[in-house]
Write a protein that holds these residues in place. Structure first.
Motif, PDB file in Angstrom:
ATOM      1  N   ASP A   1       0.827  -1.205   0.000  1.00  0.00           N
ATOM      2  CA  ASP A   1       0.000   0.000   0.000  1.00  0.00           C
ATOM      3  C   ASP A   1       0.865   1.260   0.000  1.00  0.00           C
ATOM      4  OD1 ASP A   1      -2.624   1.479   0.557  1.00  0.00           O
ATOM      5  OD2 ASP A   1      -1.438   2.028   2.306  1.00  0.00           O
ATOM      6  N   THR A   2       1.888   1.281   0.838  1.00  0.00           N
ATOM      7  CA  THR A   2       2.770   2.451   0.913  1.00  0.00           C
ATOM      8  C   THR A   2       3.446   2.714  -0.423  1.00  0.00           C
ATOM      9  OG1 THR A   2       3.190   2.036   3.258  1.00  0.00           O
ATOM     10  CG2 THR A   2       4.755   3.444   2.101  1.00  0.00           C
ATOM     11  N   MET A   3       3.970   1.652  -1.033  1.00  0.00           N
ATOM     12  CA  MET A   3       4.650   1.808  -2.314  1.00  0.00           C
ATOM     13  C   MET A   3       3.673   2.270  -3.399  1.00  0.00           C
ATOM     14  SD  MET A   3       7.190  -0.936  -4.180  1.00  0.00           S
ATOM     15  CE  MET A   3       8.031  -1.247  -2.641  1.00  0.00           C
ATOM     16  N   ALA A   4       2.477   1.701  -3.394  1.00  0.00           N
ATOM     17  CA  ALA A   4       1.483   2.083  -4.400  1.00  0.00           C
ATOM     18  C   ALA A   4       1.117   3.558  -4.280  1.00  0.00           C
ATOM     19  CB  ALA A   4       0.231   1.216  -4.256  1.00  0.00           C
ATOM     20  N   ARG A   5       1.004   4.055  -3.071  1.00  0.00           N
ATOM     21  CA  ARG A   5       0.634   5.459  -2.869  1.00  0.00           C
ATOM     22  C   ARG A   5       1.767   6.400  -3.275  1.00  0.00           C
ATOM     23  NH1 ARG A   5      -4.241   5.842  -0.384  1.00  0.00           N
ATOM     24  NH2 ARG A   5      -5.021   3.874   0.476  1.00  0.00           N
TER      25      ARG A   5
END
Length: 674
Positions: free
Chosen positions: A388-392
């Motif tokens: 999730d962090t990387m996607a954001r």
């Protein structure tokens, strides 16, 4: 070329943001929202390219016009602009920003000022409710100077009285939208109330916190945030708000006892971060639930009439005067009033960046018809984890390059299969993408039959990056080193439990390979994603986990986890003293996690090419590369074929590992945190 519009920047209550007359903004909701995104600088989490402050408290906008409603002076439309993503939400209201609306309207000539004080009836467009606002206007001019003090704001200013007249049920049509004053969701009692702002109120003690923690401590409690978000999503559905995953309402609130019969302690979330103080509209809702019987926040029984109640928050308190009508279950809140302050910071012209406006002329001729609308990146895990962090991080930078909003949509469940099937069955036009990784496209398909084909159902867009896998343990409830851990497991098999994100995920595969190679046995504890899995390891619920470095590194740096070994061929530069498992005599555990963007099969080549070029431009940005590296990941720009080759190579490898090692899905101790 920049576009210039008039703007007044104001501190209003404990919020700050630009104030606009509606006529200053472009016509049409889409063009208006693009202007607001550019004004705030929403694409960047730090909001360096706009007047936002990198926080939801400073990413708010007030839009004011003469009212078309009978008996009202002005219309006020509130907009919550995204932080790190290009979004504009006009469903909620904001009472803090409301405190600046009347002074702004008077100074802009929409309402004539009287000598002494001026009362302005405001129609809130978001909630279709009316508020009387009283402003000090000595000599017929607005003054911001005075002796009123509100907690969370330095100094004093002129008092601004807000009198909410009909805010109860303003969004959903009912004060208690579910028809009950207490609902039970996943075993937790909650009160869903629509009083100035739709709220989901929970007793702090029911979620194993005191409710008096500082915001930073609550924000660091990832298990709590995951649980709150799961409750909020279901509460939103029950309140008739539909899928609220992309909305900031209902707001979650934790309540606990106050210091007197007339006070209640509140921790207000916005919704995935604890407010540094408290929203005004949220205080109205909390005070209403506190005053009325039969809710999770109810205080002592109160007689009809006016009651001065106090909502205690991290920066102090908000005093709310509530007027009750009726008794017991027939009691209702007729009105609520409180005092705020505001200050004009600056007035002038705001220059909007051109990239926020859709501009077909700026796109290559080959892809001039793409994208046509906002894009969604579907993440197969819950918010807060490494994926999730990387996607954001990626989504925040893709939006400006593509000229469209790029939203992140978390669809956790079934070890990534729910998200993967959703994207596989989506329209093949490039507007719905999957943030896939080695788990969804190699490990899980190698382990079990799925409702999607990792090769045939997708078009690779490009690799995002990769991160090595670590073996970590709880610093007190685990073991001091690997040999001690193995010795204890051999002396007492299954005395430790390991956390995984589900069958067919990297933490699961790494743990199974470790047990096979070391001749040990551990209890498997399965979670819906790496975020709740690592949160429970940090809390000591499980003792061992094999997360990616990207997921684990912040906890290792904070001393909340101990790194025992690297599940890979070599040591890591960021953790040079941590040996590999092979160095310690445990061979065959080599797990590298990679991440990539996928589109549905059949997506036009022009769209794939456009997406890949934009993705690679993001990945070569030094700031993006540095942010990924600071979390322990390496960006890997390249063409779609590089992702296809990586996926096929790992799919073949893990099929062979499954066959040789005899790994198979099995029943595990399920620990639900949502």
């Amino acid at each position: 070329m920049n576009r210039s519009i008039p703007c007044v920047l104001m501190r209003a209550g404990t919020s700050r943001g630009p104030f606009f007359l509606r006529e200053w903004l472009p016509d049409g909701d889409e063009a208006r929202d693009q202007a607001l995104i550019g004004a705030i600088g929403a694409s960047d989490p730090l909001q360096l390219d706009g007047v936002g402050g990198g926080s939801t408290l400073n990413s708010k906008v007030a839009i004011v016009s003469r009212s078309s409603q009978p008996g009202c002076d002005i219309d006020y439309l509130f907009a919550q602009v995204g932080v790190g993503h290009r979004s504009v939400d006009t469903r909620p209201n904001c009472g803090n920003m409301l405190s600046g609306v009347a002074p702004f309207a008077i100074e802009q000539g929409l309402v004539p000022a009287k000598d002494g004080t001026t009362s302005v009836r405001v129609y809130n467009v978001n909630t279709k409710s009316q508020i009387d606002v009283t402003v000090r206007t000595p000599g017929g001019r607005v003054t911001y100077e005075g002796d009123a003090r509100i907690d969370g704001v330095a100094g004093t200013a002129a008092p601004i009285l807000l009198n909410f007249l009909d805010a109860w049920g303003a969004v959903t049509g009912k004060v208690f939208p579910t028809g009950q004053r207490i609902d039970t969701i996943d075993g937790i009692e909650v009160t869903c109330i629509d009083a100035a702002m739709p709220l989901m109120i929970v007793r702090a003690s029911d979620l194993d916190v005191t409710g008096r923690e500082k915001p930073a401590a609550l924000d660091a409690n990832t298990a709590l945030l995951e649980r709150l978000e799961g409750l909020r999503l279901e509460a939103g559905r029950r309140m008739g708000l539909g899928d609220v995953s992309d909305s900031v309402i209902p707001k979650p609130v934790l309540v606990s006892a106050g210091v007197s019969n007339d006070s209640i302690t509140s921790r207000y979330f916005t919704p995935r971060k604890c407010h540094a103080s408290h929203a005004v509209t949220g205080a109205i809702g909390v005070a209403s639930a506190f005053a009325l019987p039969g809710t999770v926040a109810s205080g002592m029984a109160r007689e009809p009439g006016r009651h001065n109640l106090i909502v205690l928050h991290p920066a102090g308190q908000i005093d709310v005067e509530v007027e009750l009508k009726g008794r017991a279950d027939a009691a209702t809140v007729e009105r609520a009033a409180l005092v705020r302050t505001a200050r004009k910071i600056m007035q002038g012209e705001l220059h909007l960046p051109d990239y926020v406006f859709s501009s077909p002329e700026a796109r290559d001729a080959e892809s001039s018809d793409f994208p046509q609308r906002a894009l969604k990146i579907i993440v197969p895990t819950r918010a807060g984890g490494g994926n999730d962090t990387m996607a954001r991080i990626i989504a925040a930078r893709l939006g400006p390059l593509l000229g469209r909003e790029v939203l992140v949509d978390n669809r956790a469940g079934a070890n990534g299969a729910i998200a993967s099937e959703y994207v596989a069955n989506s329209a093949p036009d490039g507007h719905t993408l999957l943030f896939g990784y080695v788990g969804t496209h190699a490990m899980s398909p190698a382990l079990q039959s799925l409702g999607y084909d990792p090769v045939g159902d997708f078009e690779p867009v490009g690799l995002v990056g990769s991160s090595p896998t670590l073996m970590v343990t709880h610093p007190e409830k685990g073991a001091s080193d690997l040999h001690t851990l193995i010795a204890r497991l051999k002396g007492a098999p299954r005395c430790f439990s390991y956390a995984s994100a589900g069958d067919g995920t990297p933490p699961h595969f790494a743990a199974e390979l470790f047990q096979l190679s070391s001749g040990t046995s551990m209890v498997s504890a399965t979670y819906e994603g790496a975020a709740p899995a690592i949160a429970d390891t940090v809390n000591g619920g499980t003792q061992v986990m094999f997360p990616s470095l990207f997921t684990a590194y912040p906890f290792i740096r904070a001393g909340q986890l101990r790194a025992l070994a690297v599940a890979g061929p070599k040591r890591l530069e960021v953790l040079p003293t941590v040996p590999t498992l092979a160095e310690l005599g445990v061979t065959g555990v080599d797990v590298v996690q990679w991440y990539g963007l996928f589109a549905p099969a059949g997506t036009p080549a022009a769209a794939i090419d456009c997406l890949n070029r934009a993705l690679n431009e993001v990945l070569v940005d030094p700031e993006v590369a540095e942010r990924l590296e600071s979390h322990g990941a390496r960006s890997e720009p390249g063409g779609p074929e590089a992702l296809a080759q990586r996926m096929q190579k790992d799919l073949d490898r893990w099929r062979q590992v499954v066959a040789q090692a005899g790994i198979a899905p099995k029943e595990s101790r399920q620990l639900a945190l949502d």
